[in-house]
Motif scaffolding. Structure first.
Motif, PDB file in Angstrom:
ATOM      1  N   THR A  82      39.111  46.356  38.197  1.00 52.14           N
ATOM      2  CA  THR A  82      40.135  47.176  37.051  1.00 52.14           C
ATOM      3  C   THR A  82      40.881  45.813  37.139  1.00 52.14           C
ATOM      4  N   ALA A  83      41.026  44.843  37.898  1.00 52.80           N
ATOM      5  CA  ALA A  83      41.997  44.005  38.342  1.00 52.80           C
ATOM      6  C   ALA A  83      41.438  42.951  37.202  1.00 52.80           C
ATOM      7  N   THR A  85      38.597  42.675  34.741  1.00 52.14           N
ATOM      8  CA  THR A  85      38.575  43.391  33.127  1.00 52.14           C
ATOM      9  C   THR A  85      39.901  42.785  32.721  1.00 52.14           C
ATOM     10  N   ASP A  86      41.451  43.171  33.233  1.00 51.30           N
ATOM     11  CA  ASP A  86      42.415  42.800  33.026  1.00 51.30           C
ATOM     12  C   ASP A  86      42.498  41.272  33.112  1.00 51.30           C
ATOM     13  N   GLY A  87      42.055  40.594  33.009  1.00 51.24           N
ATOM     14  CA  GLY A  87      42.205  39.203  34.132  1.00 51.24           C
ATOM     15  C   GLY A  87      42.160  38.325  34.958  1.00 51.24           C
ATOM     16  N   TRP A  88      41.974  39.116  35.794  1.00 51.89           N
ATOM     17  CA  TRP A  88      42.512  37.958  37.300  1.00 51.89           C
ATOM     18  C   TRP A  88      40.985  37.374  37.357  1.00 51.89           C
ATOM     19  N   LEU A  99      48.507  44.054  39.856  1.00 49.80           N
ATOM     20  CA  LEU A  99      48.261  45.464  39.250  1.00 49.80           C
ATOM     21  C   LEU A  99      48.613  46.893  39.219  1.00 49.80           C
TER      22      LEU A  99
END
Length: 109
Positions: A82-83, A85-88, A99
């Motif tokens: 998830t991170a 995908t969110d830009g990490w 997150l």
């Protein structure tokens, strides 16, 4: 800032190795069950930006004996995906990437 290796665990997600760690002792607010458990993740080979995941459960060593569930490797892997995908960007230096998965956390004191 690199994670302390003592007490950390390795996990491989989609072919990449990461290191993750729970804080052994709760913070003051975690001890009072005012804030939820958090854990940190970093790239296993090239630590850069640390991922800080806020869960929806109490720290297992809170001072009131509130029952929580263990953090399972599957949850850590899901948070990493998830991170990402969110830009990490775990190999790039920078401020911690947060997150927040605390939805449903209920402060009990």
């Amino acid at each position: 800032m690199a994670l302390v290796k003592k007490g950390s665990r390795l996990i491989t997600v989609d072919g990449t190795t990461y290191r993750w760690r729970l804080r052994g002792r709760p913070t003051y607010d975690q001890g009072l069950v005012r804030s939820p458990l958090t854990y940190a993740v970093e790239h296993g080979d090239t630590p850069g930006t640390t991922l800080v995941v806020t869960t929806n459960q109490p720290h297992p060593s809170d001072w009131f004996g509130t029952q929580g569930r263990p953090i399972l490797p599957g949850q850590v892997a899901d948070s990493i995906r998830t991170a990402l995908t969110d830009g990490w960007t775990p190999e790039s230096p920078g401020s911690p990437f947060h997150l927040d998965r605390s939805a449903g956390f209920v402060s009990s004191h």
